[in-house]
Design an enzyme around this catalytic site. Structure first.
Site, PDB file in Angstrom:
ATOM      1  N   ASN A   1      21.796 -18.448 -12.719  1.00  0.00           N
ATOM      2  CA  ASN A   1      21.595 -19.836 -12.273  1.00  0.00           C
ATOM      3  C   ASN A   1      22.436 -20.805 -13.086  1.00  0.00           C
ATOM      4  O   ASN A   1      22.878 -21.836 -12.591  1.00  0.00           O
ATOM      5  CB  ASN A   1      20.120 -20.221 -12.406  1.00  0.00           C
ATOM      6  CG  ASN A   1      19.285 -19.646 -11.293  1.00  0.00           C
ATOM      7  OD1 ASN A   1      19.735 -19.571 -10.153  1.00  0.00           O
ATOM      8  ND2 ASN A   1      18.086 -19.200 -11.620  1.00  0.00           N
TER       9      ASN A   1
ATOM     10  N   PHE B   1      21.849 -14.716  -3.665  1.00  0.00           N
ATOM     11  CA  PHE B   1      22.552 -15.097  -4.891  1.00  0.00           C
ATOM     12  C   PHE B   1      22.512 -14.003  -5.979  1.00  0.00           C
ATOM     13  O   PHE B   1      23.554 -13.641  -6.532  1.00  0.00           O
ATOM     14  CB  PHE B   1      21.923 -16.391  -5.428  1.00  0.00           C
ATOM     15  CG  PHE B   1      22.530 -16.891  -6.714  1.00  0.00           C
ATOM     16  CD1 PHE B   1      21.913 -16.629  -7.934  1.00  0.00           C
ATOM     17  CD2 PHE B   1      23.724 -17.600  -6.716  1.00  0.00           C
ATOM     18  CE1 PHE B   1      22.471 -17.080  -9.125  1.00  0.00           C
ATOM     19  CE2 PHE B   1      24.292 -18.062  -7.900  1.00  0.00           C
ATOM     20  CZ  PHE B   1      23.664 -17.797  -9.113  1.00  0.00           C
ATOM     21  N   ASN B   2      21.339 -13.498  -6.325  1.00  0.00           N
ATOM     22  CA  ASN B   2      21.238 -12.560  -7.457  1.00  0.00           C
ATOM     23  C   ASN B   2      22.101 -11.320  -7.252  1.00  0.00           C
ATOM     24  O   ASN B   2      22.758 -10.844  -8.178  1.00  0.00           O
ATOM     25  CB  ASN B   2      19.782 -12.124  -7.673  1.00  0.00           C
ATOM     26  CG  ASN B   2      18.926 -13.209  -8.298  1.00  0.00           C
ATOM     27  OD1 ASN B   2      19.462 -14.163  -8.860  1.00  0.00           O
ATOM     28  ND2 ASN B   2      17.617 -13.081  -8.167  1.00  0.00           N
TER      29      ASN B   2
ATOM     30  N   THR C   1      14.607 -11.085 -12.409  1.00  0.00           N
ATOM     31  CA  THR C   1      14.552 -12.202 -11.451  1.00  0.00           C
ATOM     32  C   THR C   1      15.875 -12.964 -11.407  1.00  0.00           C
ATOM     33  O   THR C   1      15.927 -14.111 -10.958  1.00  0.00           O
ATOM     34  CB  THR C   1      13.408 -13.176 -11.802  1.00  0.00           C
ATOM     35  OG1 THR C   1      13.685 -13.744 -13.104  1.00  0.00           O
ATOM     36  CG2 THR C   1      12.060 -12.478 -11.818  1.00  0.00           C
TER      37      THR C   1
ATOM     38  N   ASP D   1      12.367 -18.922 -11.920  1.00  0.00           N
ATOM     39  CA  ASP D   1      12.198 -17.967 -13.027  1.00  0.00           C
ATOM     40  C   ASP D   1      11.149 -18.495 -14.010  1.00  0.00           C
ATOM     41  O   ASP D   1      10.286 -17.757 -14.490  1.00  0.00           O
ATOM     42  CB  ASP D   1      13.501 -17.794 -13.803  1.00  0.00           C
ATOM     43  CG  ASP D   1      14.667 -17.320 -12.965  1.00  0.00           C
ATOM     44  OD1 ASP D   1      15.236 -18.142 -12.227  1.00  0.00           O
ATOM     45  OD2 ASP D   1      14.999 -16.127 -13.053  1.00  0.00           O
TER      46      ASP D   1
ATOM     47  N   ASP E   1      16.917 -15.576 -15.363  1.00  0.00           N
ATOM     48  CA  ASP E   1      17.996 -16.566 -15.534  1.00  0.00           C
ATOM     49  C   ASP E   1      17.439 -17.972 -15.273  1.00  0.00           C
ATOM     50  O   ASP E   1      17.871 -18.686 -14.367  1.00  0.00           O
ATOM     51  CB  ASP E   1      19.185 -16.270 -14.598  1.00  0.00           C
ATOM     52  CG  ASP E   1      18.827 -16.354 -13.110  1.00  0.00           C
ATOM     53  OD1 ASP E   1      19.744 -16.650 -12.303  1.00  0.00           O
ATOM     54  OD2 ASP E   1      17.650 -16.152 -12.751  1.00  0.00           O
TER      55      ASP E   1
ATOM     56  N   HIS F   1      10.976 -17.829  -5.034  1.00  0.00           N
ATOM     57  CA  HIS F   1      11.587 -16.498  -5.002  1.00  0.00           C
ATOM     58  C   HIS F   1      11.065 -15.580  -6.115  1.00  0.00           C
ATOM     59  O   HIS F   1      10.463 -14.546  -5.865  1.00  0.00           O
ATOM     60  CB  HIS F   1      13.110 -16.621  -5.181  1.00  0.00           C
ATOM     61  CG  HIS F   1      13.795 -17.485  -4.189  1.00  0.00           C
ATOM     62  ND1 HIS F   1      14.003 -17.115  -2.879  1.00  0.00           N
ATOM     63  CD2 HIS F   1      14.357 -18.716  -4.313  1.00  0.00           C
ATOM     64  CE1 HIS F   1      14.678 -18.065  -2.239  1.00  0.00           C
ATOM     65  NE2 HIS F   1      14.888 -19.045  -3.087  1.00  0.00           N
ATOM     66  N   ASP F   2      11.331 -15.958  -7.356  1.00  0.00           N
ATOM     67  CA  ASP F   2      11.069 -15.057  -8.496  1.00  0.00           C
ATOM     68  C   ASP F   2       9.590 -14.817  -8.737  1.00  0.00           C
ATOM     69  O   ASP F   2       9.190 -13.755  -9.227  1.00  0.00           O
ATOM     70  CB  ASP F   2      11.714 -15.640  -9.759  1.00  0.00           C
ATOM     71  CG  ASP F   2      13.209 -15.742  -9.630  1.00  0.00           C
ATOM     72  OD1 ASP F   2      13.809 -16.608 -10.288  1.00  0.00           O
ATOM     73  OD2 ASP F   2      13.789 -14.966  -8.843  1.00  0.00           O
TER      74      ASP F   2
HETATM   75  O1  RIB Z   1      18.376 -16.325  -4.408  1.00  0.00           O
HETATM   76  C1  RIB Z   1      17.305 -16.732  -5.227  1.00  0.00           C
HETATM   77  C2  RIB Z   1      17.491 -16.239  -6.618  1.00  0.00           C
HETATM   78  O2  RIB Z   1      18.650 -16.825  -7.173  1.00  0.00           O
HETATM   79  C3  RIB Z   1      16.341 -16.641  -7.562  1.00  0.00           C
HETATM   80  O3  RIB Z   1      16.202 -15.663  -8.544  1.00  0.00           O
HETATM   81  C4  RIB Z   1      16.831 -17.919  -8.169  1.00  0.00           C
HETATM   82  O4  RIB Z   1      16.277 -18.142  -9.473  1.00  0.00           O
HETATM   83  C5  RIB Z   1      18.298 -17.624  -8.288  1.00  0.00           C
HETATM   84  O5  RIB Z   1      18.484 -16.864  -9.471  1.00  0.00           O
HETATM   85 CA    CA Z   2      16.275 -16.289 -10.891  1.00  0.00          CA
END
Ligand code: RIB
Ligand code: CA
Length: 310
Positions: free
Chosen positions: A39, A164-165, A123, A15, A10, A239-240
């Site tokens: 996102n 979040f994801n 991701t 990403d 996303d 993160h990703d």
């Molecule tokens: O919490 C971090 C995640 O949420 C990452 O994948 C970032 O790109 C958002 O999608």
């Molecule tokens: Ca992401």
């Protein structure tokens, strides 16, 4: 032989950097890219994936996936990634069209026609993967592993208990975590340690090609949100990129298998990945949870991959 993978993303700054790392490697073969709402809206994340590839003069099949979670309204993260979802760098409009297939059709096509089992690298929210496994369970036998960015053993970044994801689509995550497919979870426990410090961003910028310049500009913007003193970061957490780096070199990471279940009903804890750290439940240790990494090796891997671009 390069490992066949599908990246479901996303974009989103991290990403985009994860895509750039993956596309530089000869250890993996990115058979296709699917996009999901997270996102930003589904149209924006698709457009961002196409724009990054176009900027790098790379052509890959990119298929659009879900524009909303399986059961819930979409939550987006403009405060982190901006209105476009990839604020900061100047990127061209896409030089090629999205696939005529949708994300599910492309994933089925790649997975069922691959001589080697395919690794999925989600991701973003797990909506596309959850939908795929729900509607087409026959693909499971040809999936090697799902290496995802999501969740956390401790805490959350969008609510006190949810990352979040997973929070965006907990029902989809529940399907994935109960799928019996080998799952490696790069949660906040490790991704918050995968920070890029200011001098490392300048090291990346000094590589001086299109890809490294783009990554530096993505880090510049991604750092704005993350330099909020509430976070006490020394740089934006990638993160990703952890999920892709894990596929490239799992030895760079510290992991342990635990039972992990998704809370989909909690008032304060909905979207939490409940990691049975002390094995109190005696349940199946279904998820390989990543807790730590060799951060310097991680940064070097990113820099070495960027040096491969023209
Ligand atoms: O919490 C971090 C995640 O949420 C990452 O994948 C970032 O790109 C958002 O999608
Ligand atoms: Ca992401």
């Amino acid at each position: 032989m390069a490992k066949p993978v599908i990246i479901d993303c996303d974009p989103g700054h991290d990403d985009a950097i994860a895509l750039i790392l993956a596309l530089a490697s000869d250890k993996i073969d990115v058979k296709g890219i699917t996009t999901v709402a997270g996102n930003q809206t589904g149209d924006k994340t698709l457009n961002n994936a196409l724009r990054v590839l176009s900027y790098l003069d790379i052509k890959k099949e990119v298929a659009q996936g879900a524009v909303k979670p399986l059961m819930r309204d979409l939550i987006t993260a403009a405060e982190v990634h901006g209105e476009s979802g990839l604020e900061g760098p100047e990127l061209p409009q896409p030089a090629f069209e999205k696939s005529e297939k949708n994300a599910i059709e492309l994933m089925i096509d790649i997975i069922m026609n691959s001589d080697e089992k395919v690794t999925l690298i989600p991701t973003g929210p797990l909506t596309n993967i959850g939908h795929l496994l729900l509607a087409h369970p026959e693909v499971k036998d040809n999936i090697e592993e799902i290496v995802l960015m999501g969740g956390a053993c401790l805490g959350g970044n969008w609510t006190p208990s949810a990352e979040f994801n997973i929070l965006v689509d907990p029902e989809a995550a529940d399907i994935v975590y109960k799928s019996s497919i080998p799952v490696t979870m790069c949660g906040l426990d490790v991704t918050h340690k995968a920070q890029v410090f200011k001098d490392e961003t300048e090291r990346i910028r000094s590589i001086g090609n299109k890809a490294s310049t783009l990554v530096a500009e993505l880090l510049d913007y991604f750092g704005i949100f993350h330099m909020n003193p509430n976070f006490s970061f020394d740089g934006p957490p990638l993160h990703d990129v952890c999920a892709v780096a894990y596929v490239l070199d799992p030895n760079m990471f510290v992991c342990k298998k635990h039972n992990v279940e998704i809370d989909i009903t909690g008032e304060l804890t909905c979207g939490a990945t409940v990691v049975d750290y002390y094995d109190t439940s005696g349940k199946d240790k279904n998820i390989n949870v990543v807790f730590d990494l060799d951060r310097e090796k991680f940064i070097n891997m990113l820099c070495e991959s960027l040096e491969k671009y023209n």
